[in-house]
Design a protein around this motif. Structure first.
Motif, PDB file in Angstrom:
ATOM      1  N   ASN A 245       0.840  -1.205   0.000  1.00  0.00           N
ATOM      2  CA  ASN A 245       0.000   0.000   0.000  1.00  0.00           C
ATOM      3  C   ASN A 245       0.874   1.255   0.000  1.00  0.00           C
ATOM      4  OD1 ASN A 245      -2.580   1.365   0.234  1.00  0.00           O
ATOM      5  ND2 ASN A 245      -2.085   1.724   2.389  1.00  0.00           N
ATOM      6  N   LEU A 246       1.914   1.249   0.837  1.00  0.00           N
ATOM      7  CA  LEU A 246       2.804   2.420   0.892  1.00  0.00           C
ATOM      8  C   LEU A 246       3.534   2.609  -0.439  1.00  0.00           C
ATOM      9  CD1 LEU A 246       4.312   2.110   4.515  1.00  0.00           C
ATOM     10  CD2 LEU A 246       2.412   3.546   3.740  1.00  0.00           C
ATOM     11  N   LEU A 247       3.920   1.501  -1.066  1.00  0.00           N
ATOM     12  CA  LEU A 247       4.590   1.602  -2.374  1.00  0.00           C
ATOM     13  C   LEU A 247       3.643   2.191  -3.425  1.00  0.00           C
ATOM     14  CD1 LEU A 247       6.618  -1.725  -2.545  1.00  0.00           C
ATOM     15  CD2 LEU A 247       7.549   0.535  -3.109  1.00  0.00           C
ATOM     16  N   THR A 248       2.373   1.798  -3.341  1.00  0.00           N
ATOM     17  CA  THR A 248       1.388   2.333  -4.295  1.00  0.00           C
ATOM     18  C   THR A 248       1.248   3.841  -4.112  1.00  0.00           C
ATOM     19  OG1 THR A 248       0.215   0.232  -4.208  1.00  0.00           O
ATOM     20  CG2 THR A 248      -1.009   2.099  -5.091  1.00  0.00           C
ATOM     21  N   ILE A 249       1.161   4.273  -2.863  1.00  0.00           N
ATOM     22  CA  ILE A 249       1.029   5.707  -2.589  1.00  0.00           C
ATOM     23  C   ILE A 249       2.269   6.450  -3.108  1.00  0.00           C
ATOM     24  CG2 ILE A 249       0.891   7.456  -0.744  1.00  0.00           C
ATOM     25  CD1 ILE A 249      -0.695   5.366   0.912  1.00  0.00           C
ATOM     26  N   TYR A 250       3.442   5.888  -2.830  1.00  0.00           N
ATOM     27  CA  TYR A 250       4.705   6.492  -3.263  1.00  0.00           C
ATOM     28  C   TYR A 250       4.686   6.649  -4.789  1.00  0.00           C
ATOM     29  CZ  TYR A 250       9.833   7.220  -2.818  1.00  0.00           C
ATOM     30  OH  TYR A 250      11.104   7.730  -2.812  1.00  0.00           O
ATOM     31  N   ALA A 251       4.349   5.550  -5.478  1.00  0.00           N
ATOM     32  CA  ALA A 251       4.401   5.558  -6.945  1.00  0.00           C
ATOM     33  C   ALA A 251       3.421   6.586  -7.511  1.00  0.00           C
ATOM     34  CB  ALA A 251       4.076   4.169  -7.481  1.00  0.00           C
ATOM     35  N   LEU A 252       2.211   6.623  -6.987  1.00  0.00           N
ATOM     36  CA  LEU A 252       1.180   7.450  -7.610  1.00  0.00           C
ATOM     37  C   LEU A 252       1.284   8.922  -7.233  1.00  0.00           C
ATOM     38  CD1 LEU A 252      -1.744   4.900  -7.570  1.00  0.00           C
ATOM     39  CD2 LEU A 252      -0.306   5.552  -9.470  1.00  0.00           C
ATOM     40  N   LEU A 253       1.754   9.213  -6.025  1.00  0.00           N
ATOM     41  CA  LEU A 253       1.923  10.639  -5.681  1.00  0.00           C
ATOM     42  C   LEU A 253       3.281  11.164  -6.123  1.00  0.00           C
ATOM     43  CD1 LEU A 253       0.271  11.041  -2.156  1.00  0.00           C
ATOM     44  CD2 LEU A 253      -0.741  11.374  -4.417  1.00  0.00           C
ATOM     45  N   GLY A 254       4.242  10.252  -6.275  1.00  0.00           N
ATOM     46  CA  GLY A 254       5.596  10.687  -6.640  1.00  0.00           C
ATOM     47  C   GLY A 254       5.896  10.475  -8.115  1.00  0.00           C
ATOM     48  N   ASN A 255       4.896  10.004  -8.871  1.00  0.00           N
ATOM     49  CA  ASN A 255       5.098   9.770 -10.308  1.00  0.00           C
ATOM     50  C   ASN A 255       6.238   8.815 -10.582  1.00  0.00           C
ATOM     51  OD1 ASN A 255       3.463  10.698 -12.296  1.00  0.00           O
ATOM     52  ND2 ASN A 255       4.034  12.840 -11.883  1.00  0.00           N
ATOM     53  N   ARG A 256       6.214   7.675  -9.912  1.00  0.00           N
ATOM     54  CA  ARG A 256       7.274   6.672 -10.115  1.00  0.00           C
ATOM     55  C   ARG A 256       6.640   5.329 -10.434  1.00  0.00           C
ATOM     56  NH1 ARG A 256      12.023   7.847  -7.099  1.00  0.00           N
ATOM     57  NH2 ARG A 256      12.737   5.885  -7.988  1.00  0.00           N
ATOM     58  N   GLU A 257       7.443   4.409 -10.974  1.00  0.00           N
ATOM     59  CA  GLU A 257       6.937   3.061 -11.251  1.00  0.00           C
ATOM     60  C   GLU A 257       7.277   2.174 -10.062  1.00  0.00           C
ATOM     61  OE1 GLU A 257       5.467   2.043 -14.141  1.00  0.00           O
ATOM     62  OE2 GLU A 257       5.580   4.047 -15.043  1.00  0.00           O
ATOM     63  N   ILE A 258       6.340   1.308  -9.667  1.00  0.00           N
ATOM     64  CA  ILE A 258       6.594   0.454  -8.504  1.00  0.00           C
ATOM     65  C   ILE A 258       7.852  -0.435  -8.675  1.00  0.00           C
ATOM     66  CG2 ILE A 258       5.679  -1.466  -7.108  1.00  0.00           C
ATOM     67  CD1 ILE A 258       2.948  -0.098  -7.232  1.00  0.00           C
ATOM     68  N   PRO A 259       8.012  -1.149  -9.810  1.00  0.00           N
ATOM     69  CA  PRO A 259       9.211  -2.010  -9.937  1.00  0.00           C
ATOM     70  C   PRO A 259      10.514  -1.225  -9.802  1.00  0.00           C
ATOM     71  CG  PRO A 259       7.678  -2.392 -11.754  1.00  0.00           C
ATOM     72  CD  PRO A 259       7.136  -1.224 -10.987  1.00  0.00           C
ATOM     73  N   ARG A 260      10.502  -0.012 -10.312  1.00  0.00           N
ATOM     74  CA  ARG A 260      11.691   0.854 -10.231  1.00  0.00           C
ATOM     75  C   ARG A 260      11.973   1.230  -8.764  1.00  0.00           C
ATOM     76  NH1 ARG A 260      16.107   2.456 -13.132  1.00  0.00           N
ATOM     77  NH2 ARG A 260      17.076   3.326 -11.279  1.00  0.00           N
ATOM     78  N   LEU A 261      10.894   1.550  -8.034  1.00  0.00           N
ATOM     79  CA  LEU A 261      11.050   1.894  -6.619  1.00  0.00           C
ATOM     80  C   LEU A 261      11.642   0.717  -5.845  1.00  0.00           C
ATOM     81  CD1 LEU A 261       7.724   3.779  -5.702  1.00  0.00           C
ATOM     82  CD2 LEU A 261      10.045   4.701  -5.609  1.00  0.00           C
ATOM     83  N   VAL A 262      11.089  -0.477  -6.106  1.00  0.00           N
ATOM     84  CA  VAL A 262      11.550  -1.671  -5.400  1.00  0.00           C
ATOM     85  C   VAL A 262      13.049  -1.861  -5.649  1.00  0.00           C
ATOM     86  CG1 VAL A 262      11.356  -4.200  -5.348  1.00  0.00           C
ATOM     87  CG2 VAL A 262       9.281  -2.798  -5.417  1.00  0.00           C
ATOM     88  N   LYS A 263      13.463  -1.641  -6.878  1.00  0.00           N
ATOM     89  CA  LYS A 263      14.874  -1.777  -7.234  1.00  0.00           C
ATOM     90  C   LYS A 263      15.725  -0.748  -6.482  1.00  0.00           C
ATOM     91  CE  LYS A 263      17.036  -3.018 -11.523  1.00  0.00           C
ATOM     92  NZ  LYS A 263      17.112  -2.558 -12.905  1.00  0.00           N
ATOM     93  N   ASP A 264      15.258   0.482  -6.484  1.00  0.00           N
ATOM     94  CA  ASP A 264      16.009   1.556  -5.834  1.00  0.00           C
ATOM     95  C   ASP A 264      16.159   1.342  -4.332  1.00  0.00           C
ATOM     96  OD1 ASP A 264      16.236   2.747  -8.231  1.00  0.00           O
ATOM     97  OD2 ASP A 264      14.863   4.420  -7.829  1.00  0.00           O
ATOM     98  N   TYR A 265      15.206   0.629  -3.734  1.00  0.00           N
ATOM     99  CA  TYR A 265      15.272   0.431  -2.276  1.00  0.00           C
ATOM    100  C   TYR A 265      15.876  -0.915  -1.882  1.00  0.00           C
ATOM    101  CZ  TYR A 265      13.122   4.850  -1.291  1.00  0.00           C
ATOM    102  OH  TYR A 265      12.911   6.199  -1.186  1.00  0.00           O
ATOM    103  N   GLN A 266      16.448  -1.610  -2.852  1.00  0.00           N
ATOM    104  CA  GLN A 266      17.134  -2.858  -2.504  1.00  0.00           C
ATOM    105  C   GLN A 266      18.253  -2.566  -1.533  1.00  0.00           C
ATOM    106  OE1 GLN A 266      18.631  -5.164  -5.790  1.00  0.00           O
ATOM    107  NE2 GLN A 266      16.561  -5.862  -6.284  1.00  0.00           N
ATOM    108  N   GLY A 267      18.294  -3.379  -0.455  1.00  0.00           N
ATOM    109  CA  GLY A 267      19.359  -3.202   0.525  1.00  0.00           C
ATOM    110  C   GLY A 267      19.110  -2.053   1.495  1.00  0.00           C
TER     111      GLY A 267
END
Ligand code: AMP
Ligand code: TRP
Length: 329
Positions: A245-267
């Motif tokens: 849910n938090l990732l969805t909010i991040y993606a939609l309010l921040g204009n980002r793609e979820i898979p890209r976010l997941v990658k960026d937050y690895q580690g």
């Protein structure tokens, strides 16, 4: 491009508007304005299905109109109006109550069951009949598409069934509308319980982020939002519903793609993720509230008045035909 297609949607002024409304409904409307003939209503007669304080209701009607405008609904492209200004909505609802709507249908409505809970016998008839008023809103304007959040799908399907039944008896009077639900964000969940949708009536206001929340309050709410067990940032609505849910909010309010976010937050951990998400939310709200605060009450009254004039004309034409058809004129 389908400029002839008619879009209708609305929100009831019954509580604080939150980011779920923006993500699930309004942001979708904004995009549709380019392609379609759009009508957006402040459905105030829906709000009184549960008790309202008259002063607060009046204030909220204005607030929703401003929220539509601040979000990017453009009165030059779309019609914005207040439902109660157009008597045809309640008149048509009555006709549909008698032709088309069945008790068996209304008994199936899950939102009514949720809202009435164990008190089904003591809630207002209006709360029970609410989907028929919603069907009237939609059918009155020959609506093709109804952009709403997931929870309203069943109501739009009921409007279709009512239209079909009416048409069976009287010929092709109503168009059969279709719900349009976003793929992502159609159901933004509570920050405190990912099994429940983010809601304006929930008692604990920490469950939701209001569009008009103080920025620092909003930041704290994100930092306090619950997360799932584990430490990695993954999108997995089944097993990690809070984080998804938090990732969805991040993606939609921040204009980002979820898979890209997941990658960026690895580690990286939950703490860092939430801090960044809070920043995205605060930035979005600051921008939104700037626009909101720049709109005057007078401007809104004028826009609503213009909407009323247009809708009175369109609705009266349809009602004239309907009254004749059923034999009251
Ligand atoms: P309501 O608050 O029930 O009048 O909802 C107005 C619109 O916002 C409807 O289209 C809802 O489906 C949508 N909506 C309300 N809450 C949420 C949510 N938590 N997530 C996504 N859409 C929502
Ligand atoms: N029932 C809708 C809700 O709670 C609001 C609504 C009323 C609506 N009439 C409508 C939405 C017509 C779309 C079309 O969200």
């Amino acid at each position: 491009m389908d400029k002839q297609k008619i879009i209708f949607s609305g929100i009831k002024p019954s509580g604080e508007m939150h980011i779920g409304h923006y993500i699930g409904a309004i942001s979708q409307w904004v995009d549709m304005q380019k392609k379609y003939n759009c009508i957006f209503s402040i459905v105030d007669y829906h709000a009184i299905t549960v008790k309202q304080d008259p002063e607060i209701l009046r204030k909220r009607i204005l607030e929703i109109a401003k929220i539509y405008l601040a979000a990017g609904i453009d009165p030059k492209k779309s019609i914005i109006f207040q439902q109660s200004a157009i008597p045809a909505h309640t008149e048509l609802a009555w006709i549909l109550n008698c032709y088309g709507a069945r008790i068996a249908d209304l008994n199936k409505m899950t939102q009514f069951k949720d809202k009435a809970g164990k008190n089904q016998e003591s809630v207002s008839v209006g709360l029970y009949d609410y989907p028929v008023l919603m069907a009237a809103d939609i059918l009155l304007y020959d609506t093709d598409i109804v952009p709403v959040g997931e929870d309203q799908k069943q109501h739009v399907e009921l409007a279709r069934d009512i239209a079909k039944r009416f048409n069976n008896e009287f010929g092709e009077v109503f168009k059969t509308p279709q719900a349009m639900i976003k793929k992502e964000g159609a159901r933004i969940m509570s920050l405190l319980d990912p099994q429940k949708k983010m809601s304006k009536s929930e008692h604990n206001q920490n469950n939701s982020i209001a569009l008009l929340d103080d920025l620092e309050v909003a930041r704290k709410k994100i930092m306090r939002a619950i997360t799932d067990s584990g430490t990695t940032i993954e999108y997995d609505p089944e097993n990690k519903p809070a984080l998804s849910n938090l990732l969805t909010i991040y993606a939609l309010l921040g204009n980002r793609e979820i898979p890209r976010l997941v990658k960026d937050y690895q580690g990286k951990g939950y703490g860092e993720f939430k801090k960044d998400l809070a920043e995205v939310v605060v930035k979005f709200l600051a921008n939104f509230q700037n626009k909101y605060n720049s709109i005057s009450d007078d401007e809104v009254f004028k826009i609503l008045e213009a909407g009323k004039e247009k809708m009175l004309k369109i609705s009266e034409e349809k009602m004239k035909k309907l009254r004749k058809l059923i034999g009251v004129r």
